[in-house]
Motif scaffolding. Structure first.
Motif, PDB file in Angstrom:
ATOM      1  N   MET A   1       0.829  -1.208   0.000  1.00 34.58           N
ATOM      2  CA  MET A   1       0.000   0.000   0.000  1.00 34.58           C
ATOM      3  C   MET A   1       0.865   1.261   0.000  1.00 34.58           C
ATOM      4  SD  MET A   1      -3.029  -1.198   2.644  1.00 34.58           S
ATOM      5  CE  MET A   1      -4.073   0.251   2.429  1.00 34.58           C
TER       6      MET A   1
ATOM      7  N   ALA B   1       0.237   8.198  -1.983  1.00 34.82           N
ATOM      8  CA  ALA B   1      -0.767   7.535  -1.146  1.00 34.82           C
ATOM      9  C   ALA B   1      -1.067   8.368   0.092  1.00 34.82           C
ATOM     10  CB  ALA B   1      -0.282   6.149  -0.740  1.00 34.82           C
TER      11      ALA B   1
ATOM     12  N   ILE C   1      -2.250   5.793   5.559  1.00 38.50           N
ATOM     13  CA  ILE C   1      -2.873   4.477   5.569  1.00 38.50           C
ATOM     14  C   ILE C   1      -3.484   4.208   6.938  1.00 38.50           C
ATOM     15  CG2 ILE C   1      -2.431   1.992   5.397  1.00 38.50           C
ATOM     16  CD1 ILE C   1      -0.260   2.669   3.360  1.00 38.50           C
TER      17      ILE C   1
ATOM     18  N   LEU D   1      -6.120  -1.115   5.670  1.00 37.30           N
ATOM     19  CA  LEU D   1      -5.252  -2.287   5.642  1.00 37.30           C
ATOM     20  C   LEU D   1      -6.058  -3.559   5.862  1.00 37.30           C
ATOM     21  CD1 LEU D   1      -2.424  -3.534   5.524  1.00 37.30           C
ATOM     22  CD2 LEU D   1      -2.169  -3.006   7.967  1.00 37.30           C
TER      23      LEU D   1
END
Length: 212
Positions: A41, A47, A50, A55
């Motif tokens: 990821m 990005a 997270i 996840l």
């Protein structure tokens, strides 16, 4: 270039192939799977931060299932950092044992670090701190210590290359170790911030030859 390279995060190869009857991975395997998913990821350029929810969704499990293996999100990043530290310094020790020339030890250490980053873009974002901006400050401090240890290792290699028997690295060794560390960090940052388009190993041999 180093004789041995850091490998990507992967499950141990000596595990027997799973049978159709064993659907659930062993605890150690699940931890590796979670870290693999997090690293993947992190490889997405630009990005966003997270979350454990994202996840868990990627792994098709509940957040509670994640917390059975990692008590917090900080522990997830600790797991990635521990992987980086263990793989890198194990091979640094091997370089020291196999390569008698201090200058070559230093060159191979830097080359190995940049090759690892190139193979593991998600790990690179951890190393340069981009993935840790909104996380526990302790994680960034741990990565800072990682690079401090690299610089200390380079000092030792370069001091031995001068034939200086003193226990304190010479000023020249300190300066070159600092320069090499800054060079490596700069290459990692450029790689991460170019969306992984500018390879950290670009013109590596020529660059190292000019610095060492």
């Amino acid at each position: 270039m180093p004789d041995a390279e850091l490998s990507s995060l992967e499950a141990p190869a000596d595990h027997p192939a799973p049978t159709p009857h064993r659907k659930r991975p062993k605890p150690g395997e699940r931890r590796v799977q979670i870290l693999q998913a997090l690293a993947t990821m992190l490889e997405q350029p630009g990005a966003e931060r997270i979350t454990t929810a994202a996840l868990a969704a990627r792994l098709d499990v509940s957040e509670a299932a994640l917390y059975r293996h990692f008590a917090s999100k900080a522990q997830l990043f600790d797991g990635l950092i521990e992987f980086i530290e263990q793989r890198f310094f194990t091979l640094v020790n091997q370089i020291g044992e196999r390569e008698p020339l201090g200058t070559q030890q230093a060159a191979k250490t830097i080359a190995m670090l940049l090759q690892f980053a190139e193979k593991n873009p998600g790990m690179t974002r951890v190393m340069v701190g981009d993935a840790l901006v909104f996380e526990n400050e302790r994680l960034q401090q741990r990565m800072n210590q990682f690079f401090d240890k690299i610089e200390a290792t380079l000092k030792q290699s370069l001091r031995s290359a001068t034939g200086d028997g003193s226990t304190t690295p010479s000023l020249d060794a300190q300066v070159r170790a600092s320069m090499l560390t800054a060079f490596a960090v700069g290459r990692l940052q450029r790689f991460a911030r170019s969306g992984f388009k500018r390879a950290p190993s670009e013109h590596l041999e020529a660059s190292l030859a000019r610095m060492i």
